[in-house]
Motif scaffolding. Structure first.
Motif, short mmCIF file in Angstrom:
data_model
loop_
_atom_site.label_atom_id
_atom_site.label_comp_id
_atom_site.label_asym_id
_atom_site.label_seq_id
_atom_site.Cartn_x
_atom_site.Cartn_y
_atom_site.Cartn_z
N LEU A 37 0.84 -1.20 0.00
CA LEU A 37 0.00 0.00 0.00
C LEU A 37 0.87 1.24 0.00
O LEU A 37 2.01 1.22 0.46
CB LEU A 37 -0.92 0.02 1.23
CG LEU A 37 -1.92 -1.11 1.35
CD1 LEU A 37 -2.67 -1.01 2.68
CD2 LEU A 37 -2.91 -1.10 0.18
N TRP A 46 -4.35 5.70 2.79
CA TRP A 46 -3.66 4.53 2.26
C TRP A 46 -4.46 3.98 1.09
O TRP A 46 -5.70 4.00 1.12
CB TRP A 46 -3.51 3.46 3.33
CG TRP A 46 -2.48 3.80 4.36
CD1 TRP A 46 -2.69 4.35 5.58
CD2 TRP A 46 -1.07 3.60 4.24
NE1 TRP A 46 -1.51 4.52 6.24
CE2 TRP A 46 -0.49 4.05 5.44
CE3 TRP A 46 -0.23 3.08 3.26
CZ2 TRP A 46 0.89 4.01 5.68
CZ3 TRP A 46 1.12 3.03 3.49
CH2 TRP A 46 1.68 3.49 4.68
N SER A 47 -3.78 3.48 0.07
CA SER A 47 -4.44 2.96 -1.12
C SER A 47 -3.51 1.99 -1.83
O SER A 47 -2.31 1.97 -1.59
CB SER A 47 -4.76 4.13 -2.07
OG SER A 47 -5.36 3.68 -3.26
N LEU A 133 -8.95 1.82 5.00
CA LEU A 133 -8.98 1.92 3.55
C LEU A 133 -10.37 2.30 3.08
O LEU A 133 -11.36 1.97 3.74
CB LEU A 133 -8.61 0.58 2.90
CG LEU A 133 -7.19 0.07 3.12
CD1 LEU A 133 -7.07 -1.37 2.64
CD2 LEU A 133 -6.18 0.96 2.42
N SER A 137 -10.54 0.84 -2.44
CA SER A 137 -9.32 0.04 -2.26
C SER A 137 -9.67 -1.37 -1.81
O SER A 137 -9.09 -2.35 -2.29
CB SER A 137 -8.40 0.69 -1.22
OG SER A 137 -7.73 1.79 -1.79
#
Length: 169
Positions: A37, A46-47, A133, A137
């Motif tokens: 990530l 975050w992705s 997330l 995602s």
């Protein structure tokens, strides 16, 4: 590079109005099953690594490039995880609808690091220890869990909650 010269040129003509763009995402899992990530600079979330396809570039080449640029990890593409359109409204007011193709990938070199431009951090996360997330995602990660699963797509006439949040990148 946050905005390609191609997109910057289009933006000069249309301003913040909607652009339909091709995009890719890489769901990268190591031998231990951890997911790679990246923490985005534009929203701090975050992705999975993702980005736009440049003119003349094939999607698989774009995902290899994007994952490396954003995380420092070299990958091999193992297959298509899915395809969907996803609307994004950026903090600066730009609106895009991406036709996103996401790929199952495995690392073949490099080590996670932030690029300082598009990412604040990058790292490996065990499936049970993922940070917060977006549903977008989570959809891409979930649909690439089984290595032999068919590519995911929304059924005709159906949607998915993950495709409806324009703030999720």
């Amino acid at each position: 590079m946050p905005v390609s010269p191609y997109v910057a040129n289009l933006r000069a003509h249309v301003g913040h109005d909607l652009l339909l763009l091709p995009g890719v995402s890489g769901v990268v899992r190591d031998d231990a099953g951890r997911v790679l990530l990246a923490r985005r600079t534009d929203n701090g979330q975050w992705s999975v690594p993702a980005g736009a396809i440049d003119p003349g570039e094939q999607p698989a080449d774009a995902v290899v490039r994007e994952v490396y640029e954003e995380t420092g990890v070299h990958v091999a593409v193992e297959g298509v995880g899915g395809v969907a359109t996803h609307r994004v409204e950026y903090p600066n007011g730009d609106v895009c609808e991406y036709l996103n193709v996401w790929f199952r990938c495995r690392p073949v070199g490099g080590a996670p690091r932030a690029d300082g431009d598009e990412t604040l951090a990058a790292g490996w996360f065990a499936p049970g220890e993922l940070p917060e997330l977006t549903e977008w995602s989570r959809l891409r990660i979930a649909t690439t869990l089984a290595p032999d699963a068919p590519a995911w797509h929304a059924a005709p006439g159906a949607g998915h909650p993950a495709l409806l949040d324009p703030t999720a990148l």
